[in-house]
Design an enzyme around this catalytic site. Structure first.
Site, PDB file in Angstrom:
ATOM      1  N   HIS A   6       0.858  -1.199   0.000  1.00 18.67           N
ATOM      2  CA  HIS A   6       0.000   0.000   0.000  1.00 18.67           C
ATOM      3  C   HIS A   6       0.878   1.228   0.000  1.00 18.67           C
ATOM      4  O   HIS A   6       2.098   1.135   0.065  1.00 18.67           O
ATOM      5  CB  HIS A   6      -1.011  -0.036   1.148  1.00 18.67           C
ATOM      6  CG  HIS A   6      -0.436   0.082   2.531  1.00 18.67           C
ATOM      7  ND1 HIS A   6       0.427  -0.861   3.062  1.00 18.67           N
ATOM      8  CD2 HIS A   6      -0.584   1.028   3.495  1.00 18.67           C
ATOM      9  CE1 HIS A   6       0.746  -0.509   4.291  1.00 18.67           C
ATOM     10  NE2 HIS A   6       0.161   0.642   4.584  1.00 18.67           N
TER      11      HIS A   6
ATOM     12  N   HIS B 243       6.038   2.635   3.838  1.00 20.11           N
ATOM     13  CA  HIS B 243       6.054   1.417   3.018  1.00 20.11           C
ATOM     14  C   HIS B 243       6.639   1.656   1.624  1.00 20.11           C
ATOM     15  O   HIS B 243       7.063   0.709   0.966  1.00 20.11           O
ATOM     16  CB  HIS B 243       4.636   0.831   2.900  1.00 20.11           C
ATOM     17  CG  HIS B 243       4.120   0.360   4.227  1.00 20.11           C
ATOM     18  ND1 HIS B 243       4.025  -0.969   4.567  1.00 20.11           N
ATOM     19  CD2 HIS B 243       3.738   1.062   5.322  1.00 20.11           C
ATOM     20  CE1 HIS B 243       3.584  -1.065   5.812  1.00 20.11           C
ATOM     21  NE2 HIS B 243       3.396   0.151   6.295  1.00 20.11           N
TER      22      HIS B 243
ATOM     23  N   HIS C 193      -7.437  -1.102   5.824  1.00 21.03           N
ATOM     24  CA  HIS C 193      -6.423  -0.157   6.332  1.00 21.03           C
ATOM     25  C   HIS C 193      -6.315   1.018   5.358  1.00 21.03           C
ATOM     26  O   HIS C 193      -6.330   2.175   5.754  1.00 21.03           O
ATOM     27  CB  HIS C 193      -5.096  -0.900   6.471  1.00 21.03           C
ATOM     28  CG  HIS C 193      -3.946  -0.042   6.897  1.00 21.03           C
ATOM     29  ND1 HIS C 193      -3.876   0.565   8.130  1.00 21.03           N
ATOM     30  CD2 HIS C 193      -2.802   0.309   6.253  1.00 21.03           C
ATOM     31  CE1 HIS C 193      -2.738   1.252   8.220  1.00 21.03           C
ATOM     32  NE2 HIS C 193      -2.072   1.116   7.087  1.00 21.03           N
TER      33      HIS C 193
ATOM     34  N   ASP D 149       0.139  -3.808   6.309  1.00 22.64           N
ATOM     35  CA  ASP D 149      -0.524  -3.358   7.530  1.00 22.64           C
ATOM     36  C   ASP D 149      -1.963  -3.874   7.619  1.00 22.64           C
ATOM     37  O   ASP D 149      -2.810  -3.250   8.241  1.00 22.64           O
ATOM     38  CB  ASP D 149      -0.554  -1.820   7.608  1.00 22.64           C
ATOM     39  CG  ASP D 149       0.819  -1.217   7.854  1.00 22.64           C
ATOM     40  OD1 ASP D 149       1.767  -1.966   8.146  1.00 22.64           O
ATOM     41  OD2 ASP D 149       0.931   0.020   7.751  1.00 22.64           O
TER      42      ASP D 149
HETATM   43 ZN   LIG Z   1      -0.041   1.637   6.523  1.00 29.87          ZN
END
Ligand SMILES: [Zn+2]
Length: 257
Positions: free
Chosen positions: A57, A62, A115, A134
């Site tokens: 994502h 990330h 998320h 996540d």
């Molecule tokens: Zn995240």
């Protein structure tokens, strides 16, 4: 099984970046590089050349290392089609049900919104590895920043069908605080109590608790157990629909200290 060689790279406060080496084809992927420098250094130490980045994502912790790693290695960046504008340097878009060939292994892509609205996970059945960003944490799940409880419960319900032996490579070391919370919403779960004690021992020695396995998570993660009467009872929702129980457990976690 376990064809991959996997290296954990701890970065920032509590992020884990995963370096995944597939020796047959000599390819190496970085999962969700928050930053570049420690990841490049870890690959160099192992003698691995980074050929891919797999993003789950768009959050900065990330994708923050995407462009610098791509500049340094010329790697291919793979990520969710739903987030094409939000993934820096994206080369290959994937979406639910896609089979992504990575060396001799194939990753199945799961669309798991909740998320974020575009979140995906990669499951490599041949190596028993799930990279879930996540969405699913050890004894926890991601906050619902862009999704609804309904979406997240559906996403987690799909992931929990994976084999018991599946190793869960999530992106954060949140396990110890997750365990403290889990005991408040699943207090009669003996497996959870034993696991929480083991996690305290590991953390006291400074050891990582990730990866865990899907078998353990199904027995102990309250976010995978919203359809278990013990959890429903503990949050005052005996007999309620699982998604209602899930929403209440997630709501309580949001304010848990
Ligand atoms: Zn995240």
């Amino acid at each position: 099984m376990a064809r991959f060689e996997i290296e954990r790279v701890p970065v920032l406060e509590d992020n884990y970046v995963w370096l995944v080496h597939e020796p047959a084809a000599n390819v190496t992927a970085v999962i969700d590089p928050a930053v570049a420098e420690p990841v490049l250094a870890a690959a160099q130490r192992r003698g691995w050349t980074i050929t891919h980045i797999l993003n789950t994502h768009h959050h900065p912790d990330h994708v923050g290392g995407n462009l610098e790693i791509k500049r340094a290695s010329g790697c291919t960046i793979v990520g969710p089609s739903h987030d094409r504008e939000r993934i820096p340097g994206l080369d290959v878009e994937v979406s639910d049900g896609d089979a992504y060939a990575f060396g001799a292994e194939t990753g199945e892509v799961f669309f798991v919104p909740g998320h974020t609205r575009g979140h995906i996970a990669y499951w490599f059945g041949g190596s028993d590895a799930l990279f879930c960003g996540d969405t699913l944490f050890i004894l926890g799940c991601g906050r619902l920043f862009e999704g609804t409880p309904e979406q997240m419960w559906k996403s987690l319900s799909r992931l929990r069908k994976l084999p018991d032996s599946t190793r869960i490579y999530c992106a954060h070391e949140y396990t110890q605080s997750n365990a403290r919370f889990a005991l408040t919403v699943d207090p009669a779960n003996d497996d959870l109590k034993a696991r929480a004690a083991e996690i305290d021992r590991l953390r006291a020695r400074g050891e990582a608790t990730v990866p865990g396995t899907m078998g353990e998570e199904r027995r102990t993660n309250p976010f995978l157990r919203a359809d278990h009467p013990g959890v429903a009872n503990a949050v005052g929702l005996a007999g309620a629909e699982p998604v209602k129980v899930f929403a209440e457990v997630r709501r309580r976690k949001d304010t848990f200290r």
